[in-house]
Motif scaffolding. Structure first.
Motif, PDB file in Angstrom:
ATOM      1  N   LEU A   5       0.850  -1.177   0.000  1.00 25.65           N
ATOM      2  CA  LEU A   5       0.000   0.000   0.000  1.00 25.65           C
ATOM      3  C   LEU A   5       0.887   1.229   0.000  1.00 25.65           C
ATOM      4  CD1 LEU A   5      -2.779   1.448   0.329  1.00 25.65           C
ATOM      5  CD2 LEU A   5      -2.375   1.327   2.811  1.00 25.65           C
ATOM      6  N   VAL A   6       0.593   2.169  -0.887  1.00 22.05           N
ATOM      7  CA  VAL A   6       1.270   3.467  -0.906  1.00 22.05           C
ATOM      8  C   VAL A   6       0.305   4.486  -0.319  1.00 22.05           C
ATOM      9  CG1 VAL A   6       2.354   5.245  -2.326  1.00 22.05           C
ATOM     10  CG2 VAL A   6       2.574   2.828  -2.977  1.00 22.05           C
ATOM     11  N   VAL A  18       4.625  11.416  -7.343  1.00 20.27           N
ATOM     12  CA  VAL A  18       5.622  10.394  -7.030  1.00 20.27           C
ATOM     13  C   VAL A  18       4.932   9.143  -6.488  1.00 20.27           C
ATOM     14  CG1 VAL A  18       7.633   9.829  -5.609  1.00 20.27           C
ATOM     15  CG2 VAL A  18       7.443  12.097  -6.665  1.00 20.27           C
ATOM     16  N   ALA A  19       3.964   9.327  -5.600  1.00 17.87           N
ATOM     17  CA  ALA A  19       3.229   8.178  -5.032  1.00 17.87           C
ATOM     18  C   ALA A  19       2.525   7.397  -6.142  1.00 17.87           C
ATOM     19  CB  ALA A  19       2.213   8.664  -3.996  1.00 17.87           C
ATOM     20  N   GLU A  20       1.956   8.107  -7.100  1.00 21.80           N
ATOM     21  CA  GLU A  20       1.283   7.424  -8.212  1.00 21.80           C
ATOM     22  C   GLU A  20       2.268   6.618  -9.054  1.00 21.80           C
ATOM     23  OE1 GLU A  20      -2.523  10.455  -8.784  1.00 21.80           O
ATOM     24  OE2 GLU A  20      -0.727  10.790  -9.996  1.00 21.80           O
ATOM     25  N   LYS A  21       3.461   7.165  -9.291  1.00 22.39           N
ATOM     26  CA  LYS A  21       4.483   6.434 -10.052  1.00 22.39           C
ATOM     27  C   LYS A  21       4.899   5.168  -9.308  1.00 22.39           C
ATOM     28  CE  LYS A  21       6.391  10.405 -12.457  1.00 22.39           C
ATOM     29  NZ  LYS A  21       7.433  11.431 -12.485  1.00 22.39           N
ATOM     30  N   ILE A  22       5.105   5.290  -8.003  1.00 23.94           N
ATOM     31  CA  ILE A  22       5.481   4.134  -7.191  1.00 23.94           C
ATOM     32  C   ILE A  22       4.380   3.081  -7.236  1.00 23.94           C
ATOM     33  CG2 ILE A  22       5.845   3.343  -4.810  1.00 23.94           C
ATOM     34  CD1 ILE A  22       7.336   6.038  -4.364  1.00 23.94           C
ATOM     35  N   SER A  23       3.156   3.522  -7.091  1.00 22.81           N
ATOM     36  CA  SER A  23       2.017   2.608  -7.137  1.00 22.81           C
ATOM     37  C   SER A  23       1.959   1.869  -8.471  1.00 22.81           C
ATOM     38  CB  SER A  23       0.716   3.392  -6.909  1.00 22.81           C
ATOM     39  OG  SER A  23      -0.406   2.566  -7.065  1.00 22.81           O
TER      40      SER A  23
END
Length: 161
Positions: A5-6, A18-23
């Motif tokens: 989970l991010v 950035v969170a969306e890219k990681i996800s």
């Protein structure tokens, strides 16, 4: 593959990206941390010592900012990544509130920040102290400032999530 989970807080949209890219890279679920009272642009003016964010960030180590009671359950996750901007060298105080309210025992935790002017060492210490204060049995990976696609990929490779 472990479920990840991010979680993120983003005042200006930078950390959200950035969170969306990681996800996307991890094929992970994503959720946002919401302050009870959203921050206005005036609240974030770091040049003014009396603005909301400045006053909050200058609190003692145990300072907290209320968040909405809408954090997801961690029951189905092995890994939790928390993203945040860096304010005055540390995460916004609402990140500590989120950590206080997450069932992190037995999880692997990693945190990252977004900033154009600081490193992650003080933020890392802040997160680790909050984890200790909650007596969580959780492994905390070393966080980093993520401002580019290559920094994101290198950091994620180091996590082994």
């Amino acid at each position: 593959m472990a479920n990840t989970l991010v979680l993120y807080y983003s005042a200006t949209g930078t950390t959200k990206k950035v969170a969306e890219k990681i996800s996307q890279i991890l094929n992970a679920d994503i959720a946002e941390i919401h302050p009870v009272t959203p921050y206005s642009n005036d609240d974030l003016n770091w040049h003014n010592k009396s603005t909301r964010a400045t006053v909050e960030q200058k609190q003692e180590h145990d300072g907290r900012v209320p968040i909405k009671d809408d954090l997801p359950s961690l029951d189905n996750y092995d890994n939790v990544i928390i993203g945040h901007p860096i304010w005055w060298g540390i995460p916004p105080r609402l990140i500590a509130t989120a950590i206080d309210n997450l069932a992190l025992n037995g999880k692997r935790l990693a945190t990252f920040g977004t900033s154009s002017s600081t490193g992650y060492d003080r933020a890392q210490s802040n997160v680790e102290r909050t984890v200790r204060e909650n007596n969580y049995d959780v492994k905390v990976a070393h966080g980093d400032i993520l401002n580019s696609r290559s920094a994101i990929k290198n950091w994620l490779n180091s996590l082994n999530f």
